[in-house]
Write a protein that holds these residues in place. Structure first.
Motif, PDB file in Angstrom:
ATOM      1  N   THR A 107      -5.540  13.472 -35.264  1.00 29.45           N
ATOM      2  CA  THR A 107      -5.655  14.875 -35.014  1.00 29.45           C
ATOM      3  C   THR A 107      -6.649  15.396 -33.649  1.00 29.45           C
ATOM      4  OG1 THR A 107      -7.706  13.515 -34.899  1.00 29.45           O
ATOM      5  CG2 THR A 107      -6.854  13.777 -37.486  1.00 29.45           C
ATOM      6  N   GLN A 108      -5.992  14.273 -32.650  1.00 30.25           N
ATOM      7  CA  GLN A 108      -6.741  14.413 -30.995  1.00 30.25           C
ATOM      8  C   GLN A 108      -4.867  14.149 -30.797  1.00 30.25           C
ATOM      9  OE1 GLN A 108     -10.195  12.893 -30.242  1.00 30.25           O
ATOM     10  NE2 GLN A 108      -9.062  11.463 -28.505  1.00 30.25           N
ATOM     11  N   VAL A 109      -5.445  14.934 -29.359  1.00 26.20           N
ATOM     12  CA  VAL A 109      -4.483  14.529 -27.733  1.00 26.20           C
ATOM     13  C   VAL A 109      -5.403  14.618 -26.863  1.00 26.20           C
ATOM     14  CG1 VAL A 109      -2.280  16.105 -29.081  1.00 26.20           C
ATOM     15  CG2 VAL A 109      -4.040  17.385 -27.471  1.00 26.20           C
ATOM     16  N   MET A 110      -5.072  13.451 -25.715  1.00 25.15           N
ATOM     17  CA  MET A 110      -5.680  13.638 -24.630  1.00 25.15           C
ATOM     18  C   MET A 110      -4.295  13.961 -23.133  1.00 25.15           C
ATOM     19  SD  MET A 110      -7.596  10.001 -22.130  1.00 25.15           S
ATOM     20  CE  MET A 110      -8.880   9.958 -23.882  1.00 25.15           C
ATOM     21  N   LEU A 111      -4.559  15.045 -23.145  1.00 25.64           N
ATOM     22  CA  LEU A 111      -4.068  15.289 -21.823  1.00 25.64           C
ATOM     23  C   LEU A 111      -4.065  14.663 -20.056  1.00 25.64           C
ATOM     24  CD1 LEU A 111      -3.655  19.251 -23.203  1.00 25.64           C
ATOM     25  CD2 LEU A 111      -1.935  17.248 -23.250  1.00 25.64           C
ATOM     26  N   GLN A 112      -3.638  14.449 -20.395  1.00 28.77           N
ATOM     27  CA  GLN A 112      -3.790  13.083 -18.837  1.00 28.77           C
ATOM     28  C   GLN A 112      -2.948  13.474 -17.281  1.00 28.77           C
ATOM     29  OE1 GLN A 112      -4.716   9.440 -20.422  1.00 28.77           O
ATOM     30  NE2 GLN A 112      -6.592   9.575 -19.594  1.00 28.77           N
ATOM     31  N   GLY A 113      -3.320  13.837 -16.394  1.00 32.61           N
ATOM     32  CA  GLY A 113      -2.459  13.154 -14.622  1.00 32.61           C
ATOM     33  C   GLY A 113      -3.917  13.422 -14.265  1.00 32.61           C
ATOM     34  N   GLY A 114      -3.053  13.785 -12.801  1.00 31.95           N
ATOM     35  CA  GLY A 114      -3.276  13.390 -11.823  1.00 31.95           C
ATOM     36  C   GLY A 114      -3.597  14.246 -10.925  1.00 31.95           C
ATOM     37  N   HIS A 115      -4.399  14.208  -9.968  1.00 31.28           N
ATOM     38  CA  HIS A 115      -4.684  15.121  -8.818  1.00 31.28           C
ATOM     39  C   HIS A 115      -3.543  15.733  -8.250  1.00 31.28           C
ATOM     40  CE1 HIS A 115      -8.672  12.875  -9.331  1.00 31.28           C
ATOM     41  NE2 HIS A 115      -8.341  13.627 -10.567  1.00 31.28           N
ATOM     42  N   HIS A 116      -3.256  16.840  -8.759  1.00 29.37           N
ATOM     43  CA  HIS A 116      -2.098  17.241  -8.537  1.00 29.37           C
ATOM     44  C   HIS A 116      -2.385  18.634  -7.371  1.00 29.37           C
ATOM     45  CE1 HIS A 116       1.628  19.912  -7.922  1.00 29.37           C
ATOM     46  NE2 HIS A 116       2.734  19.016  -8.468  1.00 29.37           N
ATOM     47  N   PRO A 117      -1.858  18.858  -6.185  1.00 27.51           N
ATOM     48  CA  PRO A 117      -2.070  19.556  -4.754  1.00 27.51           C
ATOM     49  C   PRO A 117      -3.125  20.696  -5.204  1.00 27.51           C
ATOM     50  CG  PRO A 117      -0.495  18.638  -4.340  1.00 27.51           C
ATOM     51  CD  PRO A 117      -0.902  17.697  -5.445  1.00 27.51           C
ATOM     52  N   GLU A 118      -1.829  21.673  -6.407  1.00 23.01           N
ATOM     53  CA  GLU A 118      -1.379  23.119  -6.466  1.00 23.01           C
ATOM     54  C   GLU A 118      -1.815  23.500  -7.779  1.00 23.01           C
ATOM     55  OE1 GLU A 118       2.803  23.581  -6.965  1.00 23.01           O
ATOM     56  OE2 GLU A 118       3.374  23.266  -4.678  1.00 23.01           O
ATOM     57  N   TYR A 119      -2.319  22.594  -8.605  1.00 25.92           N
ATOM     58  CA  TYR A 119      -3.177  22.632 -10.007  1.00 25.92           C
ATOM     59  C   TYR A 119      -4.821  23.168  -9.618  1.00 25.92           C
ATOM     60  CZ  TYR A 119       1.248  20.924 -11.911  1.00 25.92           C
ATOM     61  OH  TYR A 119       2.661  20.570 -12.325  1.00 25.92           O
TER      62      TYR A 119
END
Length: 409
Positions: A107-119
């Motif tokens: 019922t849930q997603v956790m979208l995780q990622g690094g601190h991309h310099p362009e995002y």
């Protein structure tokens, strides 16, 4: 009753619903007899949740990139910009993983990622709106204050503008990610390029004010002192006090409201593999369990306390249910960040329910906001899907082998 009158008085006051000071919390953490500490914490759980229900969640952690400029010393997942092993997933791959998660009951997603310099903010607007458009039934419980500060900096906008824009794009809840240790000394030691703990709290305060609720976390075992652990939860409790005072959060009811504030506190333990800290310090099982109990006594204004069986092991997770914990976390269909640093604990849906039931609790499947979707009062009520297993496709990078995790059986 213990041999120390002062400790007895503090435990009794906390068990009765009274507030304890940080100094008193430190005394309990370091000096209170373990069984008396646990009994007081579980008294609070029983009063707050007289139905004896312990909840669980089905979700999936999906990583959109491992490229990161922050370079935290405890992280084994990130790669620096232009590193040969850096990657970013296209939207099609993220949506494919969302579809798999829904098929398995998430019922849930956790979208995780690094601190991309362009995002910047626009990237996250596209990410969240894309997931919501394809799967409107999924709750997006994602990112944390660190990512919000980063995206605002990339695009040159205020924190509040960034929060309002990603909320409008589909973000339902902010994860407690990036907290690690909030006090200045340990935070500088493990994440010198990350924002200060005070700045982390500031972002959460702005998010709560704008109607986003969140969780709060803490990573134990990187060399922080007992007093610094208590200072961490003091900062979080003060932030929650503000949310309650301003009407953003109401902890008098079991289900968290769809307004700002912390729904739950989730302490977890540092994993020592493949990172620069290399396990020079780690929290012991007893330190973790004592802190769980103290957290339940200290947080008179946060509704839920979650045990991290992923980092501590299933036996420790089950034991925590007797120390004030009312939530056993999730069957994470995918998790790569903590696993990259050595977490090897897996489970399946049947086992997680068994862990709760054999602790003399009633298992219940919940959603992001702790609403009960199904209560398994007897084994006849249990789900029958054998496919719901944690880390079923824990493959962050295309073409790489699955992480060598312990068999759930």
């Amino acid at each position: 009753m213990t041999a120390n009158r002062e400790i007895d008085d503090i435990l009794q006051r906390a068990a009765d619903g009274g507030r304890i000071t940080p100094e008193e919390a430190l005394l309990l953490y370091t000096e209170a007899p373990f069984h008396a500490l646990g009994e007081a914490a579980d008294t609070i759980r029983r009063r707050r949740y007289p139905d004896n229900i312990v909840t669980y969640l089905i979700d999936r952690n999906i990583n959109y990139t491992n490229v990161c400029v922050t370079a935290c010393k405890f992280c084994a997942f990130f790669r620096a910009p232009k590193h040969k092993d850096g990657w970013s997933h296209p939207m099609e791959e993220i949506l494919r993983r969302c579809g798999e998660a829904i098929d398995l009951g998430a019922t849930q997603v956790m979208l995780q990622g690094g601190h991309h310099p362009e995002y910047g903010v626009e990237y996250y607007e596209s990410l969240f709106s894309g997931v919501k458009q394809a799967y409107p039934q999924l709750k997006i419980h994602s990112i944390g204050p660190s990512e919000i500060l980063h995206m605002a900096k990339v695009d040159g906008v205020s924190i509040e503008e960034a929060i309002l824009r990603i909320k409008a794009a589909g973000l339902d809840s902010i994860a407690g990610a990036g907290a690690e240790m909030l006090p200045q000394r340990p935070r500088k030691a493990i994440a010198p390029l990350k924002e200060s703990g005070e700045r982390w709290i500031e972002v959460m305060t702005i998010a709560h004010r704008n109607g986003l609720s969140s969780t709060a976390t803490m990573m134990m075992g990187t060399g922080e002192t007992h007093a610094e652990r208590i200072e961490h939860i003091r900062m979080i409790r003060d932030c929650q006090d503000l949310a309650v005072a301003n009407g953003y959060q109401d902890t008098a009811v079991e289900a968290a409201l769809e307004v700002g504030g912390f729904r739950a506190f989730i302490p977890w333990t540092y994993q020592p593999e493949n990172n620069h800290l290399k396990g020079r310090t780690q929290a012991t099982t007893m330190e973790y369990l004592r802190f769980i109990a103290v957290s339940r006594l200290f947080f008179d204004n946060i509704a839920h306390l979650q045990a991290s069986w992923l980092t501590t092991g299933k036996d420790v997770g089950q034991l925590a249910l007797h120390l004030g914990v009312d939530d056993l976390g999730s069957i994470m269909l995918e998790e790569n960040v903590i696993s990259s640093a050595g977490a090897r604990h897996r489970s399946n849906l049947h086992e997680l329910i068994w862990m709760i039931r054999t602790a003399d609790r009633i298992p219940a499947w919940r959603d992001t906001l702790y609403n009960h979707l199904a209560v398994h009062r007897t084994e006849a009520d249990d789900p029958t899907d054998d496919r719901v297993v944690s880390h079923f496709s824990s493959i962050a990078m295309p073409g790489k082998k699955q992480l060598p995790l312990v068999d759930a059986k």
